[in-house]
Design a protein around this motif. Structure first.
Motif: not given
Length: 212
Positions: A168-181
């Motif tokens: 949800i934070n990523w969709l709302q652009m609250k996260s700076r980047h996506i962590c690699i699994s």
């Protein structure tokens, strides 16, 4: 070992708790000088037909068809059987029946002569996994897990809540980047090591590296 894994191991506190559980066992043959295993024994020996409680860590070291004890399947799995057949396991409070319902059942499976425990454990998780997904999507990170979940379900629930919150934070652009699994990171490392190994073994020497 990955801290998010629930697979039992020597250093797992959950596994120690599970193997400390007592299981009812019926004596198959006379056991001399073993009366101390039964607090209410009136003699020094244990006679055939006597029922005693033994810890799971001791039982699992015995052969399944050992001549001394016959393991009795705990009532909690017999009580869940009806709900499994009627596909109503989401209403069962597994946490109250046993905090380690799945792991306890996994250890008891080899001693179940009717081969019911394995089916109950599998069907219970299969029916409840969708429910876990639903409640994890409708609870915030600070919410408390439902009391009807067992230990494994609690971990899956908490992971689901965190994953859903991150999405949800990523969709709302609250996260700076996506962590690699971790799986992707490990795959990338293996690929780099393979490329370096190929370059070193090549007769032409190191060549231009392929970007990953």
């Amino acid at each position: 070992m990955n801290s998010n894994s629930y697979f039992p191991n020597y250093f797992s506190i959950e596994d120690i708790f599970v193997t400390q559980e007592k299981v009812e066992c019926k004596i198959n043959t006379k056991l001399l000088q073993m009366g101390f295993l039964d607090p209410g024994a009136e003699s020094d020996d244990l006679n055939p037909g006597k029922v005693i409680n033994l810890p799971l860590w001791y039982i699992k070291e015995l052969k399944v068809n050992n001549p001394y004890f016959a393991v009795d399947v705990p009532m909690i799995y017999k009580s869940v059987h009806k709900a499994v057949c009627e596909a109503e396991t989401t209403h069962i409070e597994l946490g109250k029946l046993h905090p380690f319902f799945y792991e306890y059942g996994r250890y008891l499976m080899p001693y179940d002569r009717n081969h019911i425990v394995g089916k109950i454990v599998f069907e219970t998780m299969r029916q409840r996994v969708r429910h876990l997904l639903d409640i994890s999507k409708n609870t915030n990170v600070d919410g408390c897990p439902e009391r009807r979940l067992d230990s494994i379900e609690n971990k899956l629930y908490e992971m689901g809540v965190r994953t859903n919150a991150s999405y949800i934070n990523w969709l709302q652009m609250k996260s700076r980047h996506i962590c690699i699994s971790e799986m992707v990171q490990e795959h990338s490392k293996k690929r780099r090591r393979a490329l370096l190994s190929d370059e070193e073994s090549s007769p032409q020497g190191p060549s231009k590296r392929i970007s990953t």
